[in-house]
Design an enzyme around this catalytic site. Structure first.
Site, PDB file in Angstrom:
ATOM      1  N   CYS A  55       1.068  -1.263  -0.081  1.00  0.00           N
ATOM      2  CA  CYS A  55       0.182  -0.009   0.005  1.00  0.00           C
ATOM      3  C   CYS A  55       0.922   1.181   0.006  1.00  0.00           C
ATOM      4  CB  CYS A  55      -0.886   0.104   1.188  1.00  0.00           C
ATOM      5  SG  CYS A  55      -1.566  -1.559   1.423  1.00  0.00           S
ATOM      6  N   ARG A  77       1.724   1.950  -6.329  1.00  0.00           N
ATOM      7  CA  ARG A  77       1.880   0.761  -5.282  1.00  0.00           C
ATOM      8  C   ARG A  77       0.734  -0.111  -5.043  1.00  0.00           C
ATOM      9  NH1 ARG A  77       6.525   1.371  -1.140  1.00  0.00           N
ATOM     10  NH2 ARG A  77       5.054   0.017  -0.120  1.00  0.00           N
ATOM     11  N   TRP A 118      -3.797  -1.948  -1.492  1.00  0.00           N
ATOM     12  CA  TRP A 118      -3.891  -3.181  -2.141  1.00  0.00           C
ATOM     13  C   TRP A 118      -4.212  -4.180  -1.403  1.00  0.00           C
ATOM     14  CZ3 TRP A 118      -1.356  -7.944  -2.225  1.00  0.00           C
ATOM     15  CH2 TRP A 118      -1.483  -8.786  -3.532  1.00  0.00           C
ATOM     16  N   ASN A 155       0.109  -0.694   6.314  1.00  0.00           N
ATOM     17  CA  ASN A 155       0.776  -1.563   5.390  1.00  0.00           C
ATOM     18  C   ASN A 155       1.236  -2.794   5.960  1.00  0.00           C
ATOM     19  OD1 ASN A 155       1.739  -2.640   2.694  1.00  0.00           O
ATOM     20  ND2 ASN A 155       3.227  -1.161   2.842  1.00  0.00           N
ATOM     21  N   GLY A 156       0.819  -3.956   5.389  1.00  0.00           N
ATOM     22  CA  GLY A 156       1.374  -5.268   5.747  1.00  0.00           C
ATOM     23  C   GLY A 156       0.181  -6.202   6.387  1.00  0.00           C
ATOM     24  N   GLU A 200      11.925 -13.381 -19.590  1.00  0.00           N
ATOM     25  CA  GLU A 200      11.618 -12.049 -19.095  1.00  0.00           C
ATOM     26  C   GLU A 200      10.478 -11.171 -20.232  1.00  0.00           C
ATOM     27  OE1 GLU A 200      11.467  -9.969 -16.881  1.00  0.00           O
ATOM     28  OE2 GLU A 200      11.351  -7.817 -17.646  1.00  0.00           O
ATOM     29  N   LYS A 203       6.835  -9.700 -19.206  1.00  0.00           N
ATOM     30  CA  LYS A 203       6.229  -8.410 -19.630  1.00  0.00           C
ATOM     31  C   LYS A 203       5.013  -8.374 -20.532  1.00  0.00           C
ATOM     32  CE  LYS A 203       8.449  -6.008 -17.542  1.00  0.00           C
ATOM     33  NZ  LYS A 203       9.251  -6.775 -16.633  1.00  0.00           N
ATOM     34  N   GLU A 252       2.180  -9.625 -17.936  1.00  0.00           N
ATOM     35  CA  GLU A 252       1.790  -8.788 -16.703  1.00  0.00           C
ATOM     36  C   GLU A 252       1.040  -7.589 -17.187  1.00  0.00           C
ATOM     37  OE1 GLU A 252       4.658  -7.294 -14.020  1.00  0.00           O
ATOM     38  OE2 GLU A 252       6.250  -7.321 -15.477  1.00  0.00           O
ATOM     39  N   HIS A 290      10.428 -31.585 -26.374  1.00  0.00           N
ATOM     40  CA  HIS A 290      10.160 -32.486 -24.920  1.00  0.00           C
ATOM     41  C   HIS A 290       8.598 -32.078 -24.427  1.00  0.00           C
ATOM     42  CE1 HIS A 290      14.369 -33.946 -24.958  1.00  0.00           C
ATOM     43  NE2 HIS A 290      14.664 -33.013 -24.994  1.00  0.00           N
ATOM     44  N   LYS A 342       3.686  -2.611  -7.242  1.00  0.00           N
ATOM     45  CA  LYS A 342       5.145  -2.453  -7.821  1.00  0.00           C
ATOM     46  C   LYS A 342       5.892  -2.960  -6.565  1.00  0.00           C
ATOM     47  CE  LYS A 342       8.513  -0.805  -9.946  1.00  0.00           C
ATOM     48  NZ  LYS A 342       8.725  -1.231 -11.086  1.00  0.00           N
TER      49      LYS A 342
HETATM   50  C1  AGP Z   1       8.416  -7.120 -12.705  1.00  0.00           C
HETATM   51  O1  AGP Z   1       7.951  -6.552 -13.884  1.00  0.00           O
HETATM   52  C2  AGP Z   1       7.435  -7.438 -11.857  1.00  0.00           C
HETATM   53  N1  AGP Z   1       6.781  -6.001 -11.478  1.00  0.00           N
HETATM   54  C3  AGP Z   1       7.934  -8.049 -10.597  1.00  0.00           C
HETATM   55  O2  AGP Z   1       8.071  -9.380 -11.191  1.00  0.00           O
HETATM   56  C4  AGP Z   1       9.183  -7.589  -9.957  1.00  0.00           C
HETATM   57  O3  AGP Z   1      10.059  -7.642 -10.575  1.00  0.00           O
HETATM   58  C5  AGP Z   1       8.982  -8.531  -8.598  1.00  0.00           C
HETATM   59  O4  AGP Z   1       8.166  -8.188  -7.718  1.00  0.00           O
HETATM   60  C6  AGP Z   1      10.534  -8.065  -7.705  1.00  0.00           C
HETATM   61  O5  AGP Z   1      10.612  -6.824  -7.280  1.00  0.00           O
HETATM   62  P1  AGP Z   1      12.024  -6.357  -6.721  1.00  0.00           P
HETATM   63  O6  AGP Z   1      12.735  -6.042  -7.912  1.00  0.00           O
HETATM   64  O7  AGP Z   1      11.385  -4.882  -6.199  1.00  0.00           O
HETATM   65  O8  AGP Z   1      12.295  -6.992  -5.561  1.00  0.00           O
END
Ligand code: AGP
Length: 614
Positions: A2, A27, A75, A101-102, A487, A491, A494, A510, A609
């Site tokens: 959050c 966030r 969140w 938050n948490g 990766e 991308k 997500e 396989h 984030k």
């Molecule tokens: C990547 O595009 C994502 N947002 C997510 O996988 C991110 O890389 C992951 O949560 C790790 O975050 P960090 O690098 O802040 O630890």
């Protein structure tokens, strides 16, 4: 995950809090709210489900006067996203208000205890047990600070807590328990700020203090005091944040993600700056604290990370094992934290984390430290928990990364991993002299090569128009380009919500090749390296089964034109640095597909984030 903002001082708190929440919206955004202590000593709350815009409308219609307040974007972890569960939460008798938050892991037990005492709850959240407990202690005669300390000592789990009390209208109390999202205190002149993340308050002050685990701060307009949970004052150091506020806004770009993709040449230059001397072919990373003794002692490196940062770790393994001949194991933070790793004083553990606050990575780091390993991190957010608990670190220096999908932090961390491989290789006596100089100088062209790829953005946009309706996508690569395929798939999935998978190309036969038909586009990373011929035969296998192949190839490669349906060209680069260049077209392709599909690129559904909870 959050977002939290607080203010106390001579200015009107409402606008400062709303502005700060706007900077933090990435966030977490199921709901948003704010609370001020009004001049008449009452708590005024505005909160609503949905985006921050709903709260802004609400505040516009019914503004609040006041010089002290707290705000929150949520969140959801416990309790549906709704107005009833939005923060801030007010205690039953209206004396205390909180944002949080948490996760309060023992909230059910605490809620039962409070219900038995006649407390009436207004939400389904775990957060509310904290504010009800604090009021109960205040009404039992505890002063504000003591009541908060007593409440926090009852909590289990990682939590960041911020509270105000009508009987103490000049102060805000905030606390950090465990690895939940951090709290930064912004030190102003005759005013104080607090936030879960630097960009929220950066325009007001660069001088910040970051709460450590199990620390509580009281802020008033005259300053701050930080103690431990028992009330003992603790030493804190003020950090000056070099980021400029402008870099935390979109500028002429449509999305933060687009801006951050185009910032990559600059962020690579920033992370090289003051560490590399191309004239002398030398590297130095003083913050890493790599001593000759440690270099001699090291037998193994564990890289722990999550998501995109984990894929950076997989690429780092190739770089470090090739250059420094040091065995590397790469593991997800969420896995590493729960097994009994063979880690000792001959091990180093490297956390790769943009936010420096990812709970799984932090927990894995703590486990490694407890086993006697040297703890390093490659981290972007200055003052974050990862940076603070490390024996040495490499600051990415990429500037704020706001888009939820990580881009410039990924490529910057690859540059940092390559530098780490070089300094480890030299310290372990594996590379020296001319070969070392050549390795270092190979970095010189990387920002320029990245810039050349960005010049072809129009091409990737045109390709996105052909494929944005795809329901599935396969990304394949070999060797150091296999993590690039992973990766690229992440991308795409997500931000566009298309199901996408990354696969080692050699594994296609396989199983996955059964998926291939004209409705399953295959993006093959087939730039010139030792595995090029193998990759070409994989492409032929896919096409023989009716697959549509998009090849990411090296400029000048004409052969590939006969093998693939579409070709994206990138400039030639040294094989160990190729992923830094090769990933950029995949970032832009995903970005344009997501935009074409009308997706919320910077704030994809269900994501945040910084994943500060398990
Ligand atoms: C990547 O595009 C994502 N947002 C997510 O996988 C991110 O890389 C992951 O949560 C790790 O975050 P960090 O690098 O802040 O630890």
């Amino acid at each position: 995950m959050c977002g939290i903002v607080g203010y106390v001082g001579p200015q009107q708190a409402q606008s400062i809090i709303l502005n700060g929440l706007k900077q933090l919206e990435y966030r977490g955004y199921d709901s948003a709210g704010l609370a001020l202590l009004e001049q008449n000593g009452k708590i005024a709350v505005r909160r609503d489900a949905g985006k921050l815009a709903n709260l802004q409308e609400m505040v516009k219609a019914a503004p609040i006067e006041g010089h002290i307040g707290i705000g929150h974007t949520r969140w959801a972890t416990h309790g549906q996203p709704s107005q009833r569960n939005a923060h801030p939460h007010v205690s039953m008798n209206g004396r205390v208000v909180l944002v949080h938050n948490g996760i309060v892991e023992n909230y059910a037990e605490l809620r039962e205890e409070l219900l038995a005492e006649g407390i009436i709850f207004n939400s389904d959240t775990d957060s509310e047990v904290i504010v009800q407990m604090a009021e109960r202690f205040i009404e039992a005669g505890y002063d504000f600070e003591h009541a908060v300390r007593e409440s926090l000592q009852r909590l289990m789990g990682s939590n960041a807590v911020v509270v105000m009390n009508v009987d103490s209208p000049d102060r805000i109390i905030c606390a950090r328990l465990g690895n939940a999202g951090g709290i930064a205190l912004g030190i102003g002149k005759g005013e104080m700020f607090l936030a879960s993340d630097i960009p929220a308050i950066l325009e007001y002050t660069r001088d910040m203090i970051f709460l450590e685990n199990r620390q509580i701060a009281t802020i008033t307009q005259n300053g701050y005091q930080v103690t431990d949970l028992e009330g003992n004052p603790v030493e804190t150091d003020i950090q000056n944040i070099p980021w400029d506020p402008i870099s935390a806004v979109k500028g002429e770009y449509k999305h933060f993600m687009q801006k951050e993709i185009f910032e990559q040449p600059q962020s690579m230059i920033n992370t090289l700056h003051s560490r590399v001397d191309f004239e002398r072919g030398r590297l130095s990373i003083p913050d890493l604290n790599l001593t000759p003794e440690l270099a001699r002692r090291l037998k193994r490196l564990f890289i722990i990370a999550c998501g995109t940062s984990y894929y950076a770790g997989l690429i780092g393994k190739y770089m470090i094992e090739e250059i420094a001949r040091l065995p590397v194991e790469v593991e997800y933070g969420s896995e590493f934290r729960y097994y009994n790793p063979i880690v000792d004083e001959h091990s180093a553990v490297l956390a790769i984390t943009q936010s420096g606050e990812t709970a799984d990575t932090l927990a894995a780091s703590e486990l490694a430290r407890n086993h006697g390993a040297t703890m390093w991190s490659i981290v972007n957010v200055i003052g974050s928990q990862s940076m603070r608990i490390s024996d040495g670190y490499i600051a990415m220096q990429a500037g704020p990364e706001i888009g939820v999908a990580s881009t410039k932090a990924f490529t910057t961390s690859l540059v940092d991993l390559y530098m780490l491989a070089c300094v480890l290789g030299e310290a372990r006596g594996i590379v020296s002299g001319e070969s070392y100089r050549r390795l270092v100088n190979a970095l010189a062209r990387i920002p320029d090569l990245a810039g050349r790829v960005l010049d072809h953005d129009q091409e990737y946009q045109e390709l996105a128009n052909l494929f944005f309706k795809a329901q599935n996508f396969l990304f394949i690569g070999r060797g150091i380009n296999y993590p690039v395929a992973l990766e690229g798939a992440l991308k795409l999935k997500e931000i566009s919500y298309i199901h996408a998978e990354g696969y080692p190309a050699g594994e296609m036969k396989h199983g996955p090749i059964a998926l291939i038909d004209e409705s399953m586009p295959v993006l093959a990373v087939v730039t010139k390296d030792a595995l090029y011929d193998k990759m070409v035969s994989q492409i032929e296998q896919a096409r023989a089964r009716g697959g549509i192949v998009i090849a990411l190839a090296t400029e000048g490669d004409q052969t590939i034109r006969q093998k693939a349906d579409h070709v994206i060209y990138v400039p030639a680069s040294p094989p160990l640095l190729a992923p830094i260049v090769n990933v950029i077209p995949l970032q832009l392709l995903s970005y344009h597909i997501a935009v074409r599909r009308g997706c919320d690129v910077d704030q994809p559904r269900n994501l945040a984030k910084s994943v500060t909870v398990e």
